[in-house]
Design an enzyme around this catalytic site. Structure first.
Site, PDB file in Angstrom:
ATOM      1  N   TYR A 124      34.547  53.065  38.661  1.00  0.00           N
ATOM      2  CA  TYR A 124      33.535  53.603  39.569  1.00  0.00           C
ATOM      3  C   TYR A 124      32.969  54.937  39.107  1.00  0.00           C
ATOM      4  O   TYR A 124      32.099  55.494  39.762  1.00  0.00           O
ATOM      5  CB  TYR A 124      34.120  53.749  40.982  1.00  0.00           C
ATOM      6  CG  TYR A 124      34.223  52.434  41.695  1.00  0.00           C
ATOM      7  CD1 TYR A 124      34.968  51.399  41.149  1.00  0.00           C
ATOM      8  CD2 TYR A 124      33.578  52.213  42.897  1.00  0.00           C
ATOM      9  CE1 TYR A 124      35.065  50.182  41.785  1.00  0.00           C
ATOM     10  CE2 TYR A 124      33.667  50.989  43.543  1.00  0.00           C
ATOM     11  CZ  TYR A 124      34.415  49.981  42.980  1.00  0.00           C
ATOM     12  OH  TYR A 124      34.513  48.779  43.609  1.00  0.00           O
ATOM     13  N   LYS A 175      47.531  46.795  36.973  1.00  0.00           N
ATOM     14  CA  LYS A 175      47.401  45.707  35.981  1.00  0.00           C
ATOM     15  C   LYS A 175      47.844  46.279  34.635  1.00  0.00           C
ATOM     16  O   LYS A 175      47.152  46.173  33.623  1.00  0.00           O
ATOM     17  CB  LYS A 175      45.936  45.230  35.965  1.00  0.00           C
ATOM     18  CG  LYS A 175      45.688  43.954  35.193  1.00  0.00           C
ATOM     19  CD  LYS A 175      46.168  42.706  35.885  1.00  0.00           C
ATOM     20  CE  LYS A 175      46.029  41.503  34.983  1.00  0.00           C
ATOM     21  NZ  LYS A 175      46.658  40.290  35.541  1.00  0.00           N
ATOM     22  N   ASP A 188      46.846  40.869  40.754  1.00  0.00           N
ATOM     23  CA  ASP A 188      46.529  39.459  41.053  1.00  0.00           C
ATOM     24  C   ASP A 188      47.635  38.839  41.899  1.00  0.00           C
ATOM     25  O   ASP A 188      47.379  38.136  42.874  1.00  0.00           O
ATOM     26  CB  ASP A 188      46.238  38.648  39.783  1.00  0.00           C
ATOM     27  CG  ASP A 188      47.071  39.062  38.577  1.00  0.00           C
ATOM     28  OD1 ASP A 188      47.781  40.076  38.674  1.00  0.00           O
ATOM     29  OD2 ASP A 188      47.013  38.380  37.538  1.00  0.00           O
ATOM     30  N   ASP A 246      39.153  48.733  46.476  1.00  0.00           N
ATOM     31  CA  ASP A 246      37.913  48.238  47.077  1.00  0.00           C
ATOM     32  C   ASP A 246      38.075  46.747  47.412  1.00  0.00           C
ATOM     33  O   ASP A 246      37.780  46.294  48.533  1.00  0.00           O
ATOM     34  CB  ASP A 246      36.764  48.450  46.077  1.00  0.00           C
ATOM     35  CG  ASP A 246      35.403  48.287  46.710  1.00  0.00           C
ATOM     36  OD1 ASP A 246      35.343  48.026  47.933  1.00  0.00           O
ATOM     37  OD2 ASP A 246      34.390  48.412  46.002  1.00  0.00           O
TER      38      ASP A 246
END
Ligand code: NAI
Length: 363
Positions: free
Chosen positions: A147, A194, A227, A251
């Site tokens: 972002y 991740k 995930d 988000d």
């Protein structure tokens, strides 16, 4: 007791306590923004009238609407107003997809260093949802990650977007999450990552979380890959308490978690920095329902409740929240997104009525 000048006179002024006035920058936004903002302002003002709080709303447009009149997407006067008032309530602002001007939300968060995005996802009484009694907090880093908006064309057909993760930003947001857990007696923080793929960037984020966690032995610390987190959340959201995330994962997980409590029409948020705070719902401008009196103002209203706590108006906040919960408990005047048939205005009127005739919640 020290008497102030004139206090011995039994004047009218002495009988009417001075109202506490708060100056708040208000960005109604576009799409459903003006409708939900109008509803929220009317409810907050009514609550304030009962508790002795008054609000001076300093209104500004942002985004395309502001550009039309001022030639700026974020007018300087808006920046100045937030800087002066230090508190803003913001409706959603449309960001063009795949081109056009940069996100107003991201720009405001960067400008005022609003590093923490705090999003409580809590079930409201009486609503039938996928899961009952949800009480999750999402703490999302608000200024870094993808972002940062750093993208460029390397060669035609190849674009690079830079993911920025810093030790300072990661440590600061982890500290925010753990401090909140300690203050509120919350039990668990999950860092979401991740780092199996993004070993350096998410690896750094995790190391910072681990270091901060060491200072909070009473709070259980765990790590989940993003995930897997999505699957785990849908299967069993109760295993989570506070989700501590980078910007992009936070988000996405915010919208996912909103579905547990009835959808985007309900979940509030706060963008917090050391100097200023901007309170806004998780949802966007919802162009599909804009201008139709269909939007649910609950998310912005609950954002206003967070704002009222922030400015020390806890009694006013409780008055709003109690009335809101009463309307949900009764379930007669709900908006369409949560299974009702009422419009934005009718819902707001129901909250106003509930404030006048509060009914104590059943134990
Ligand atoms: P969205 O959140 O505006 O809408 C997603 C879905 O949720 C739509 O079906 C919408 O009708 C529904 N919804 C959202 N808020 C609702 C409410 N209060 N009551 C009832 N239903 C509601 O997300 P979308 O469509 O992806 O984005 C639309 C625009 O909003 C985009 O330009 C996006 O950039 C902007 N946006 C702005 C945000 C902000 O200003 N903080 C945050 C998210 C998106």
């Amino acid at each position: 007791m020290v008497k102030s000048p004139g206090s011995s006179k039994s004047s009218k002024a002495a009988k009417t306590p001075k109202r506490r006035t708060h100056r708040i920058t208000l960005i109604p936004g576009d799409g459903i923004g003006p409708e939900v903002s109008a509803a929220v302002v009317s409810i907050v003002e009514a609550a304030g009238r009962a508790t002795g709080a008054a609000f001076e709303w300093h209104r500004y447009a942002a985004g395309a609407e502001a550009f039309e009149t001022t030639g700026e997407y974020i007018p300087k006067a808006l920046y100045d107003s937030i800087e002066e008032n230090r508190v803003a309530l913001k409706g959603p602002v449309t960001t063009p997809v795949g081109g056009g001007f940069a996100s107003i939300n991201v720009a405001l968060r960067q400008k005022f260093e609003l590093f923490a995005n705090f999003r409580p996802v809590k079930s409201l009484p009486g609503l039938k949802t996928i899961y009952p009694d949800i009480d999750l907090i999402i703490v999302r880093e608000n200024m870094e990650d993808l972002y940062a908006g750093l993208e460029h064309v390397v060669v035609p057909g190849v674009v690079q977007a830079l993911k920025i993760i810093t030790e300072k930003g990661s440590t600061r947001i982890a500290k925010f999450a753990f401090d909140y857990a300690r203050r509120q007696g919350r039990k668990k923080v999950h860092a979401i990552h991740k780092a199996n793929i993004m070993k350096l960037s998410d690896g750094l984020f995790l190391r910072c979380c681990q270091t901060v966690a060491e200072g909070f032995p009473e709070v259980e610390y765990r790590e989940h890959i993003v995930d897997n987190t999505c699957m785990q959340l849908v299967m069993n959201p109760y295993q989570y308490d506070i989700l501590l995330t980078e910007n992009l994962y936070g988000d996405i997980l915010s919208d996912l978690c909103s579905a547990f409590v009835g959808g985007l029409g309900l979940v509030p948020g706060a963008n917090l920095g050391t100097e200023c705070a901007i309170f806004e719902a998780v949802h966007g401008s919802a162009p599909d329902i804009a201008g139709k009196n269909l939007a649910n103002p609950t998310a912005l209203l609950q954002s206003a409740v967070l704002m009222l706590h922030h400015i020390g108006e806890s009694e006013t906040a409780a008055r709003v929240q109690d009335a809101l919960e009463q309307v949900y408990r009764e379930g007669r005047t709900l908006t369409r997104d949560v299974g009702g048939t009422s419009g934005t205005r009718e819902f707001a009127e129901a909250v106003l009525r509930a404030m006048e005739t509060p009914v104590k919640a059943q134990a």
